[in-house]
Scaffold this motif. Structure first.
Motif, PDB file in Angstrom:
ATOM      1  N   VAL A   1     -54.514 -37.568  -7.312  1.00 16.71           N
ATOM      2  CA  VAL A   1     -54.414 -36.208  -6.560  1.00 16.71           C
ATOM      3  C   VAL A   1     -53.827 -35.439  -7.575  1.00 16.71           C
ATOM      4  O   VAL A   1     -52.767 -35.699  -7.766  1.00 16.71           O
ATOM      5  N   LEU A   2     -54.252 -34.140  -7.893  1.00 19.85           N
ATOM      6  CA  LEU A   2     -53.698 -33.138  -8.843  1.00 19.85           C
ATOM      7  C   LEU A   2     -52.359 -32.975  -8.302  1.00 19.85           C
ATOM      8  O   LEU A   2     -51.443 -32.454  -9.100  1.00 19.85           O
ATOM      9  N   SER A   3     -52.198 -32.612  -7.085  1.00 14.74           N
ATOM     10  CA  SER A   3     -50.866 -32.156  -6.454  1.00 14.74           C
ATOM     11  C   SER A   3     -49.822 -33.272  -6.368  1.00 14.74           C
ATOM     12  O   SER A   3     -48.598 -32.923  -6.809  1.00 14.74           O
ATOM     13  N   ASP A   4     -50.503 -34.535  -6.279  1.00 13.19           N
ATOM     14  CA  ASP A   4     -49.666 -35.732  -6.343  1.00 13.19           C
ATOM     15  C   ASP A   4     -48.978 -35.662  -7.931  1.00 13.19           C
ATOM     16  O   ASP A   4     -47.776 -36.131  -8.120  1.00 13.19           O
ATOM     17  N   LEU A   5     -50.098 -35.422  -8.986  1.00 13.76           N
ATOM     18  CA  LEU A   5     -49.612 -35.662 -10.315  1.00 13.76           C
ATOM     19  C   LEU A   5     -48.476 -34.576 -10.430  1.00 13.76           C
ATOM     20  O   LEU A   5     -47.650 -34.804 -11.320  1.00 13.76           O
ATOM     21  N   ASP A   6     -48.701 -33.385 -10.247  1.00 16.86           N
ATOM     22  CA  ASP A   6     -47.765 -32.221 -10.363  1.00 16.86           C
ATOM     23  C   ASP A   6     -46.417 -32.582  -9.750  1.00 16.86           C
ATOM     24  O   ASP A   6     -45.436 -32.269 -10.545  1.00 16.86           O
ATOM     25  N   HIS A   7     -46.196 -33.105  -8.596  1.00 13.31           N
ATOM     26  CA  HIS A   7     -45.076 -33.582  -8.191  1.00 13.31           C
ATOM     27  C   HIS A   7     -44.306 -34.786  -9.075  1.00 13.31           C
ATOM     28  O   HIS A   7     -43.356 -34.713  -9.345  1.00 13.31           O
ATOM     29  N   TRP A   8     -45.365 -35.896  -9.554  1.00 17.47           N
ATOM     30  CA  TRP A   8     -44.473 -36.723 -10.342  1.00 17.47           C
ATOM     31  C   TRP A   8     -44.058 -36.180 -11.698  1.00 17.47           C
ATOM     32  O   TRP A   8     -43.037 -36.642 -11.985  1.00 17.47           O
TER      33      TRP A   8
END
Length: 394
Positions: free
Chosen positions: A306-313
């Motif tokens: 998920v792009l929001s998860d990737l951004d958090h990562w």
């Protein structure tokens, strides 16, 4: 993130002591005087090296001093692009203060890092020395991961196996840490055995894994077949994946990633050892069956982060990245090949992958500078080079 363990605590690391908390009398009894650190702070790089060498001849020079002085000098040398000179300082300490040199774990860790960065050095002996002295699961894992990223399987295996008895018996080690350690060790033993004997039998593999006894994971048989490329992933349609129970999906996901490993070696030139670094970080970044609040209509929602998860990562897990940089680098570098892999399997449409990757690549572009803290310039360069272009090969 979809597969992240919610009981996961930040991994610890040893931090420099705050010498300002020591009183003058304490410094007189043991350790270098505070005036030494005042001079060290103001000194040039050459002066820091000279002071650090002289420090080993001081009668109060102890292990805490070795850690603190070494940390400061190492930082200055890296900033000056003179890191190789750090080896000479450690050699001087070994000659002048052998007990301190041999007793301080940080010194042995620096020896491993020097051996990994400088040509012609002995890595295995240095890593085994750290493992024997500390038995520290996190430290030994981090150094083994560096070896694995470079395909140095024998060195990684030697260190992991040396520390295993203490990791196994240490009641203070968190269970998830022990599980991760066993997974890394089992995969390393498998990689070593497969590199030496491509037709490795399951019975011979279990002989290699005997030290882990009942801790050997249940998926070893399937892992051997898939990771060696002897069997292909039993294809399922996107709808079949969507219909799986959570437990069945995670089993299927692991099989799919294991089948992806030969792809990384054959198509992308990854060495034996590096591909296994996808465990466990890659799984925690993939969304899994709960990654979209349990509402999935397309297979890509199960298989692409998920792009929001990737951004958090990328932006919110910098501390984790400094502790396990090579695992995080492997995870980041595998994302585009993974997308192409599941696209060729028909699980993700080309148009879906292209739209996802365009945004993912912009998010990942913030990563290269974060890897500077890894103390591995080759890693920084490889991540930067791999993330420069955003074109898909699918």
């Amino acid at each position: 993130m979809g597969n992240e363990r919610h009981d996961k605590a930040p991994r610890g690391q040893r931090l420099p002591a705050d010498l300002r908390e020591r009183t003058g009398s304490e410094r007189d009894e043991s350790g270098l005087p505070l005036t030494f650190y005042e001079r060290l702070a103001e000194a040039s790089v050459d002066e820091k090296l000279a002071l650090a060498r002289e420090a080993a001849s001081h009668p109060g020079f102890d292990e805490e001093d070795a850690f603190e002085v070494g940390s400061r000098v190492e930082e200055a040398l890296i900033a000056a692009d003179r890191y190789a000179e750090f080896e000479g300082l450690l050699d001087a300490w070994k000659e002048r203060a052998p007990k301190v040199h041999d007793a301080e774990p940080a010194v042995r860790t620096w020896r491993v890092e020097l051996a990994l960065r400088l040509p012609g050095r002995e890595v295995k002996e240095a890593l085994v020395s750290v493992a024997r002295l500390t038995g520290d699961a996190e430290l030994v894992s981090r150094l083994a991961e560096w070896c694995l990223f470079r395909g140095r399987l024998d060195e990684a295996r030697a260190g992991l196996m040396e520390a295993w008895p203490r990791v196994r018996d240490d009641d203070t080690v968190a269970e998830w840490t022990r599980v991760d350690y066993v997974t890394r060790s089992v995969l390393t033993c498998m990689d070593v055995a497969l590199r030496e004997s491509p037709d490795l039998s399951l019975a011979d593999l279990y002989a290699h894994l005997a030290p882990f006894a009942r801790a050997v994971p249940h998926w070893v048989k399937a892992g051997l077949a898939l990771r060696a490329g002897r069997e292909q992933w039993l294809r399922k349609t996107g709808q079949q994946l969507l219909a799986l129970s959570s437990e069945s999906f995670f089993e299927e996901q692991r099989s799919l990633v294991m089948a992806f490993e030969p792809e990384l070696r054959v198509r992308h030139g990854w060495p034996w050892g590096r591909t296994q670094l996808l465990f466990p970080e890659f799984f925690q970044l993939l969304p899994g069956p709960f990654g979209h609040d349990g509402r999935m209509e397309r297979a890509m929602e199960l298989l692409l982060p998920v792009l929001s998860d990737l951004d958090h990562w990328v932006r919110g897990m910098v501390e984790e990245r400094t502790l396990h940089p090579h695992v995080h680098a492997a995870t980041a570098l595998a994302l585009r090949p993974w997308g192409e892999f599941v696209c060729r399997l028909g699980l993700v449409k080309e148009v879906e992958l292209a739209a996802w990757w365009q945004q993912a690549w912009h998010i990942l572009s913030a990563l290269p500078e974060q890897f500077i803290a890894s103390d591995d310039p080759l890693l920084v360069g490889e991540v930067r080079s791999s993330l420069q272009g955003g074109q898909l090969d699918a």
